[in-house]
Write a protein that holds these residues in place. Structure first.
Motif, PDB file in Angstrom:
ATOM      1  N   UNK A  24       1.419  -1.260  -0.023  1.00  0.00           N
ATOM      2  CA  UNK A  24      -0.011   0.045   0.050  1.00  0.00           C
ATOM      3  C   UNK A  24       0.624   1.116  -0.238  1.00  0.00           C
ATOM      4  N   UNK A  25       1.988   1.277   0.472  1.00  0.00           N
ATOM      5  CA  UNK A  25       2.682   2.795   0.776  1.00  0.00           C
ATOM      6  C   UNK A  25       3.907   2.266   0.019  1.00  0.00           C
ATOM      7  N   UNK A  26       4.795   1.253  -0.882  1.00  0.00           N
ATOM      8  CA  UNK A  26       6.032   1.137  -1.246  1.00  0.00           C
ATOM      9  C   UNK A  26       5.773  -0.229  -2.148  1.00  0.00           C
ATOM     10  N   UNK A  27       5.055  -0.063  -3.248  1.00  0.00           N
ATOM     11  CA  UNK A  27       5.106  -1.332  -3.994  1.00  0.00           C
ATOM     12  C   UNK A  27       6.054  -1.764  -4.730  1.00  0.00           C
ATOM     13  N   UNK A  28       6.637  -0.021  -5.270  1.00  0.00           N
ATOM     14  CA  UNK A  28       8.708  -0.599  -6.322  1.00  0.00           C
ATOM     15  C   UNK A  28       9.434  -0.604  -5.543  1.00  0.00           C
ATOM     16  N   UNK A  29       9.687  -0.270  -3.317  1.00  0.00           N
ATOM     17  CA  UNK A  29      10.907  -0.702  -3.128  1.00  0.00           C
ATOM     18  C   UNK A  29      10.787  -1.139  -3.356  1.00  0.00           C
ATOM     19  N   UNK A  30      12.642  -1.254  -4.018  1.00  0.00           N
ATOM     20  CA  UNK A  30      13.301  -2.184  -4.231  1.00  0.00           C
ATOM     21  C   UNK A  30      14.762  -3.041  -3.198  1.00  0.00           C
ATOM     22  N   UNK A  31      14.100  -4.220  -3.085  1.00  0.00           N
ATOM     23  CA  UNK A  31      15.161  -4.503  -1.845  1.00  0.00           C
ATOM     24  C   UNK A  31      16.970  -5.112  -2.512  1.00  0.00           C
ATOM     25  N   UNK A  32      17.299  -4.449  -1.479  1.00  0.00           N
ATOM     26  CA  UNK A  32      18.868  -4.098  -2.559  1.00  0.00           C
ATOM     27  C   UNK A  32      19.770  -5.893  -2.509  1.00  0.00           C
ATOM     28  N   UNK A  33      19.351  -6.601  -1.810  1.00  0.00           N
ATOM     29  CA  UNK A  33      19.953  -7.452  -1.592  1.00  0.00           C
ATOM     30  C   UNK A  33      18.838  -8.883  -2.318  1.00  0.00           C
ATOM     31  N   UNK A  34      17.894  -8.820  -2.482  1.00  0.00           N
ATOM     32  CA  UNK A  34      16.988 -10.168  -3.906  1.00  0.00           C
ATOM     33  C   UNK A  34      16.904  -9.285  -5.383  1.00  0.00           C
ATOM     34  N   UNK A  35      16.708  -7.651  -4.749  1.00  0.00           N
ATOM     35  CA  UNK A  35      16.750  -7.050  -6.555  1.00  0.00           C
ATOM     36  C   UNK A  35      15.694  -7.289  -6.574  1.00  0.00           C
ATOM     37  N   UNK A  36      13.987  -7.563  -6.233  1.00  0.00           N
ATOM     38  CA  UNK A  36      12.419  -7.343  -6.412  1.00  0.00           C
ATOM     39  C   UNK A  36      12.108  -6.880  -5.300  1.00  0.00           C
ATOM     40  N   UNK A  37      11.121  -6.118  -6.295  1.00  0.00           N
ATOM     41  CA  UNK A  37      10.255  -5.070  -5.254  1.00  0.00           C
ATOM     42  C   UNK A  37       9.294  -5.522  -4.659  1.00  0.00           C
ATOM     43  N   UNK A  38       8.782  -4.916  -3.679  1.00  0.00           N
ATOM     44  CA  UNK A  38       7.898  -5.473  -2.849  1.00  0.00           C
ATOM     45  C   UNK A  38       6.819  -6.554  -3.507  1.00  0.00           C
ATOM     46  N   UNK A  39       6.278  -5.463  -3.966  1.00  0.00           N
ATOM     47  CA  UNK A  39       5.202  -6.006  -4.741  1.00  0.00           C
ATOM     48  C   UNK A  39       5.377  -7.532  -5.607  1.00  0.00           C
ATOM     49  N   UNK A  40       6.369  -7.661  -6.078  1.00  0.00           N
ATOM     50  CA  UNK A  40       7.370  -8.548  -6.766  1.00  0.00           C
ATOM     51  C   UNK A  40       7.461  -9.807  -5.402  1.00  0.00           C
ATOM     52  N   UNK A  41       7.726  -9.486  -4.293  1.00  0.00           N
ATOM     53  CA  UNK A  41       7.993 -10.421  -3.196  1.00  0.00           C
ATOM     54  C   UNK A  41       7.088 -10.357  -2.251  1.00  0.00           C
ATOM     55  N   UNK A  42       5.306  -9.522  -2.455  1.00  0.00           N
ATOM     56  CA  UNK A  42       4.584 -10.107  -2.355  1.00  0.00           C
ATOM     57  C   UNK A  42       3.588 -11.442  -3.374  1.00  0.00           C
ATOM     58  N   UNK A  43       3.548 -10.786  -4.300  1.00  0.00           N
ATOM     59  CA  UNK A  43       3.480 -11.731  -5.453  1.00  0.00           C
ATOM     60  C   UNK A  43       3.795 -13.875  -6.104  1.00  0.00           C
ATOM     61  N   UNK A  44       5.079 -13.628  -4.863  1.00  0.00           N
ATOM     62  CA  UNK A  44       5.810 -14.802  -5.230  1.00  0.00           C
ATOM     63  C   UNK A  44       5.595 -15.540  -4.026  1.00  0.00           C
ATOM     64  N   UNK A  45       4.612 -14.621  -2.969  1.00  0.00           N
ATOM     65  CA  UNK A  45       3.874 -15.923  -1.816  1.00  0.00           C
ATOM     66  C   UNK A  45       2.840 -16.694  -2.175  1.00  0.00           C
ATOM     67  N   UNK A  46       2.990 -17.398  -1.626  1.00  0.00           N
ATOM     68  CA  UNK A  46       1.154 -18.680  -1.934  1.00  0.00           C
ATOM     69  C   UNK A  46      -0.149 -17.903  -1.467  1.00  0.00           C
ATOM     70  N   UNK A  47      -0.603 -17.844  -2.593  1.00  0.00           N
ATOM     71  CA  UNK A  47      -2.162 -17.534  -2.611  1.00  0.00           C
ATOM     72  C   UNK A  47      -2.689 -17.472  -1.785  1.00  0.00           C
ATOM     73  N   UNK A  48      -3.154 -18.664  -1.113  1.00  0.00           N
ATOM     74  CA  UNK A  48      -3.281 -19.232   0.129  1.00  0.00           C
ATOM     75  C   UNK A  48      -2.446 -18.610   1.290  1.00  0.00           C
ATOM     76  N   UNK A  49      -1.735 -17.856   1.830  1.00  0.00           N
ATOM     77  CA  UNK A  49      -1.155 -17.780   2.510  1.00  0.00           C
ATOM     78  C   UNK A  49      -1.900 -15.747   2.579  1.00  0.00           C
ATOM     79  N   UNK A  50      -1.181 -15.329   0.837  1.00  0.00           N
ATOM     80  CA  UNK A  50      -1.818 -13.495   1.298  1.00  0.00           C
ATOM     81  C   UNK A  50      -3.328 -13.681   1.250  1.00  0.00           C
ATOM     82  N   UNK A  51      -4.386 -15.060   1.475  1.00  0.00           N
ATOM     83  CA  UNK A  51      -5.238 -14.921   0.998  1.00  0.00           C
ATOM     84  C   UNK A  51      -6.187 -15.347   3.441  1.00  0.00           C
ATOM     85  N   UNK A  52      -5.455 -15.165   4.085  1.00  0.00           N
ATOM     86  CA  UNK A  52      -4.733 -14.882   5.461  1.00  0.00           C
ATOM     87  C   UNK A  52      -5.357 -13.350   5.937  1.00  0.00           C
ATOM     88  N   UNK A  53      -4.132 -12.400   4.815  1.00  0.00           N
ATOM     89  CA  UNK A  53      -4.330 -11.350   5.056  1.00  0.00           C
ATOM     90  C   UNK A  53      -5.685 -10.412   4.501  1.00  0.00           C
TER      91      UNK A  53
END
Length: 194
Positions: free
Chosen positions: A161-190
Motif C-alpha cells: 500500500x505504501x511502497x510497492x516499487x521499493x526494491x530489496x537491495x539484496x534480492x533485487x525484487x520489488x515489494x510487489x514482486x515479493x508479495x506476488x511470489x507468496x502462496x495464494x493461500x497465505x496471501x488470502x489470510x491477510x
C-alpha cells in the motif's frame, strides 16, 4: 556568513502490528496512537497503509493481529530509528519477554533507505536461517533490510500500500514482486479491515 546545510532525511519503512490491547485501546487504536507518537518524535509520515487482520505468527500464537505499514522520512541513523521504535513500543506496554509472543505493539524497522546492515554476509545468514533457529535466536546487531520480510504476507501486503516499487537491495525484487511470489493461500489470510 553562516551556511546552513540542508538536513539529510532518510526514507524508512516500518511494519506495525498488535494483537493485545494497550492503554490506548484496541490493537487498531493502538497502531493509530503509535503513529502520532512517531510524528511527535520527529518522523514525517508520507504514506500509511490500510489496516489488515492476520493470523498470529507463528500459528497458534494468540489472537489475530492488526497489521499496517508506513513509509516515513526521518533524520535518524538506523540505530537511532530502532531506539525510537523500541521507546514507542515500551510506551504502549510492549514487554520483550518472549520472542514472537503476543504484543500490545510491534514496530519493525523493515528498511532504512537501501542500506544492507551489518554486512551482506551476516544479512544472508539471517535471511537463510531455519525458522526453528529464528524462533530462539536474536541478532546482536541491527539487520537491514528485515531479514524475513520476503517471507511474510503480513508485512508485504500492507507494505504494498505504501511502497510497492521499493526494491530489496539484496534480492533485487520489488515489494510487489515479493508479495506476488507468496502462496495464494497465505496471501488470502491477510484481510483488510474497516
Amino acid at each position: 556568513m553562516t551556511v546552513v546545510l540542508p538536513q539529510i532525511r532518510s526514507t524508512i519503512l516500518i511494519a506495525l502490528g498488535a494483537n493485545m490491547p494497550s492503554h490506548a485501546g484496541s490493537p487498531a487504536v493502538t497502531i493509530n496512537a503509535a503513529l502520532k507518537v512517531l510524528v511527535t518524535a520527529g518522523a514525517v509520515i508520507r504514506q500509511i497503509s490500510q489496516q489488515y487482520s492476520t493470523p498470529a505468527f507463528p500459528a497458534g500464537g494468540g489472537p489475530d493481529y492488526i497489521n499496517a505499514a508506513v513509509a516515513a522520512e526521518c533524520d535518524w541513523t538506523p540505530r537511532q530509528t530502532l531506539t525510537q521504535l523500541h521507546r514507542i513500543e515500551s510506551e504502549f506496554g510492549r514487554a520483550r519477554d518472549r520472542r514472537w509472543g503476543q504484543r500490545t505493539l510491534d514496530l519493525d524497522l523493515i528498511a532504512h533507505d537501501d542500506l544492507v546492515l551489518p554486512d551482506p554476509e551476516t544479512h544472508k545468514m539471517w535471511r537463510e536461517m531455519p525458522l526453528e533457529t529464528q524462533m530462539t535466536t536474536s541478532p546482536d546487531s541491527l539487520i537491514l533490510p528485515h531479514p524475513r520480510m520476503q517471507d511474510r504476507a503480513f508485512v508485504l501486503v500492507p507494505l504494498c500500500d505504501v511502497a510497492p516499487d521499493w526494491r530489496h537491495p539484496v534480492l533485487g525484487l520489488s515489494v510487489r514482486q515479493m508479495r506476488d511470489e507468496l502462496p495464494k493461500a497465505v496471501l488470502e489470510q491477510v484481510r483488510a479491515v474497516g
